[in-house]
Scaffold this motif. Structure first.
Motif, mmCIF file in Angstrom:
data_model
loop_
_atom_site.group_PDB
_atom_site.id
_atom_site.type_symbol
_atom_site.label_atom_id
_atom_site.label_comp_id
_atom_site.label_asym_id
_atom_site.label_seq_id
_atom_site.Cartn_x
_atom_site.Cartn_y
_atom_site.Cartn_z
ATOM 1 N N VAL A 181 0.843 -1.198 0.000
ATOM 2 C CA VAL A 181 0.000 0.000 0.000
ATOM 3 C C VAL A 181 0.877 1.246 0.000
ATOM 4 O O VAL A 181 0.625 2.208 -0.723
ATOM 5 N N ALA A 182 1.958 1.231 0.801
ATOM 6 C CA ALA A 182 2.867 2.375 0.857
ATOM 7 C C ALA A 182 3.546 2.593 -0.495
ATOM 8 O O ALA A 182 3.703 3.733 -0.932
ATOM 9 N N LYS A 183 3.949 1.521 -1.158
ATOM 10 C CA LYS A 183 4.569 1.647 -2.472
ATOM 11 C C LYS A 183 3.592 2.246 -3.474
ATOM 12 O O LYS A 183 3.964 3.057 -4.312
ATOM 13 N N ALA A 184 2.341 1.825 -3.392
ATOM 14 C CA ALA A 184 1.333 2.340 -4.316
ATOM 15 C C ALA A 184 1.110 3.841 -4.103
ATOM 16 O O ALA A 184 0.836 4.571 -5.055
ATOM 17 N N LYS A 185 1.259 4.307 -2.872
ATOM 18 C CA LYS A 185 1.094 5.728 -2.572
ATOM 19 C C LYS A 185 2.355 6.534 -2.866
ATOM 20 O O LYS A 185 2.367 7.744 -2.734
ATOM 21 N N GLY A 186 3.440 5.822 -3.201
ATOM 22 C CA GLY A 186 4.679 6.510 -3.518
ATOM 23 C C GLY A 186 5.528 6.820 -2.302
ATOM 24 O O GLY A 186 6.404 7.676 -2.350
ATOM 25 N N ARG A 187 5.287 6.162 -1.218
ATOM 26 C CA ARG A 187 6.059 6.389 0.007
ATOM 27 C C ARG A 187 7.142 5.328 0.125
ATOM 28 O O ARG A 187 6.928 4.169 -0.194
ATOM 29 N N ARG A 188 8.275 5.729 0.637
ATOM 30 C CA ARG A 188 9.390 4.807 0.779
ATOM 31 C C ARG A 188 9.584 4.467 2.250
ATOM 32 O O ARG A 188 9.294 5.265 3.124
ATOM 33 N N ARG A 189 10.123 3.295 2.467
ATOM 34 C CA ARG A 189 10.392 2.862 3.832
ATOM 35 C C ARG A 189 11.871 3.069 4.151
ATOM 36 O O ARG A 189 12.699 3.106 3.275
ATOM 37 N N GLY A 190 12.185 3.179 5.437
ATOM 38 C CA GLY A 190 13.573 3.281 5.861
ATOM 39 C C GLY A 190 14.033 4.710 6.038
ATOM 40 O O GLY A 190 13.285 5.669 5.843
ATOM 41 N N ASN A 191 15.300 4.857 6.411
ATOM 42 C CA ASN A 191 15.879 6.171 6.639
ATOM 43 C C ASN A 191 16.191 6.862 5.329
ATOM 44 O O ASN A 191 16.453 6.229 4.316
#
Length: 84
Positions: free
Chosen positions: A24-34
Motif C-alpha cells: 500500500v505504501a509503495k502504491a502511494k509513492g512512500r518509501r520505507r527506511g531512513n
C-alpha cells in the motif's frame, strides 16, 4: 476451491492474498527506511573523527548511537571505495 476444516466442521473458500502494508505504501509513492541524504554528512563526520585519531571506534559508536560494526563498515567503505 473448497477444503473442509475438520476442527470446526465448516467448509471455507480460500481467499486471495490481501495487499500488505508495504504494498500500500509503495502504491502511494512512500518509501520505507531512513533517508539516504541524511546519512552522508554523518558518515563524513564519522570518517573525519576516525582519521583524526582522537577518538576510538567505541567512542565514535557511542557518539553516533550506532554499533561498532557499523563504524567499521563505514570506515571500510570509505577507504576502499573511490570518492563520489
Amino acid at each position: 476451491m473448497q477444503h473442509r476444516c475438520y476442527l470446526k466442521g465448516k467448509t471455507s473458500e480460500r481467499r486471495p492474498p490481501v495487499a500488505g502494508i508495504s504494498d500500500v505504501a509503495k502504491a502511494k509513492g512512500r518509501r520505507r527506511g531512513n533517508n539516504q541524504s541524511s546519512r552522508k554528512p554523518k558518515r563524513r563526520t564519522l570518517i573525519s573523527l576516525h582519521q583524526g585519531g582522537v577518538h576510538t571506534t567505541t567512542e565514535i559508536a557511542e557518539l553516533f548511537g550506532i554499533a561498532r560494526s557499523t563504524v567499521y563498515r563505514a570506515i571500510q567503505r570509505a577507504t576502499t571505495a573511490p570518492p563520489r
